[in-house]
Design an enzyme around this catalytic site. Structure first.
Site, PDB file in Angstrom:
ATOM      1  N   ASP A   5      -3.069   8.191  -6.475  1.00  0.00           N
ATOM      2  CA  ASP A   5      -3.642   7.952  -7.797  1.00  0.00           C
ATOM      3  C   ASP A   5      -3.478   6.495  -8.206  1.00  0.00           C
ATOM      4  O   ASP A   5      -2.364   6.018  -8.410  1.00  0.00           O
ATOM      5  CB  ASP A   5      -2.984   8.872  -8.825  1.00  0.00           C
ATOM      6  CG  ASP A   5      -3.194  10.341  -8.474  1.00  0.00           C
ATOM      7  OD1 ASP A   5      -4.355  10.777  -8.465  1.00  0.00           O
ATOM      8  OD2 ASP A   5      -2.199  11.029  -8.181  1.00  0.00           O
TER       9      ASP A   5
ATOM     10  N   ASP B  71      -0.039   5.328  -1.867  1.00  0.00           N
ATOM     11  CA  ASP B  71      -0.048   6.158  -3.067  1.00  0.00           C
ATOM     12  C   ASP B  71      -1.499   6.543  -3.338  1.00  0.00           C
ATOM     13  O   ASP B  71      -2.422   5.756  -3.073  1.00  0.00           O
ATOM     14  CB  ASP B  71       0.533   5.385  -4.245  1.00  0.00           C
ATOM     15  CG  ASP B  71       0.435   6.161  -5.545  1.00  0.00           C
ATOM     16  OD1 ASP B  71       0.964   7.279  -5.606  1.00  0.00           O
ATOM     17  OD2 ASP B  71      -0.200   5.641  -6.487  1.00  0.00           O
TER      18      ASP B  71
END
Length: 265
Positions: A24, A22
């Site tokens: 962010d 991922d």
């Protein structure tokens, strides 16, 4: 100390061919920027409603509302989910006869505008420990992917100087183009695995959001690392993380080459 899965078995990195990150909150320190952009967007909207006599102003909570309703979700899903928590419904798309009308789409566009403005003003930083970890994985011959529900993922990776660390990028633009549902649906991670030409069971996922960890579990991925930057260790475990660390600097790879192991420092 070896990292163990839920059955108490050591998880060999030798059985993992790729790692999906991922963006962010795991790769870049932009989760707080997303949260700030959402708060500005929703607070403006809620304050306008209050001034119009549609109820008291109750601002968007940067911790609770962000985690529960928008973290890890696609832009439109985040708008719908948060507004539903306040019993508010808006039309989906732009209305040609009423260009000034607020819609799910226009609120999402406003949030993106604020997010990009913050990025232009203050830049983007990648977590050094994550960068080091990705380099080590790639040195071992593993492929890597960057996944984000944001349509601004490409700009974020470029601003942080980490584009070249990933073989594949799957983001909010891809989700819109191919109608991929957002987390906790595993579609984004599964698309990354498809592009990496690896079965989900032979890929690991590194996530910081509850929805993202749940998506990895639902998708049948071989191993999930939860990164706890927001005090939700137990929630990450409950959603399916095999191990939870505060920072990827806590993970290291052994020197074994035939069957290397993920180990805790």
């Amino acid at each position: 100390m070896k990292v163990f899965d839920s059955n108490g078995n050591g998880v060999p990195l030798g059985q993992i061919l790729a790692v999906i990150f991922d963006v962010d909150g795991v790769v870049t320190d932009t989760a707080s920027v997303h949260a700030a952009a959402w708060k500005r967007t929703f607070d403006e909207f809620l304050l306008d409603r209050s001034r119009s006599g549609l109820g008291p102003f109750r601002p968007f909570d940067l911790r609770q509302d962000y985690r529960r309703f928008v973290d890890g979700m696609g832009r439109s899903d985040g708008v719908r989910t948060f507004l539903a928590s306040r019993d508010i419904t808006l039309p989906e798309g732009d209305e040609p006869n009423r260009p000034e009308a607020l819609t799910v789409s226009s609120l999402g566009d406003r949030k993106d505008h604020y997010f990009l403005d913050y990025i232009r003003r203050y830049g983007v930083a990648a977590f050094p420990s994550t960068v080091a970890f990705v380099h080590e994985l790639r040195d071992r011959g593993l492929r890597t992917a960057a996944v984000s529900a944001s349509r601004n993922c490409k700009a974020v990776l470029r601003a942080a100087g980490v584009t070249a660390l990933f073989d594949v990028r799957v983001d909010g633009i891809d989700a819109a183009r191919w109608s991929l549902p957002g987390k906790p649906d595993p579609a984004l991670f599964q698309e990354a695995a498809r592009r990496l030409a690896v079965a989900p069971s032979r890929a690991a996922v590194v996530e910081d959001s509850l929805a993202g960890v749940e998506a990895a579990r639902r998708g049948g991925f071989g191993f999930t690392v939860g990164v706890d930057r927001a005090g939700q260790h137990d929630g990450l475990i409950d959603r399916g993380a095999d191990v939870v660390v505060a920072d990827l600097g806590e993970l290291a790879l052994s020197e074994k080459k035939a069957v290397p192991w993920i180990t805790g420092a």
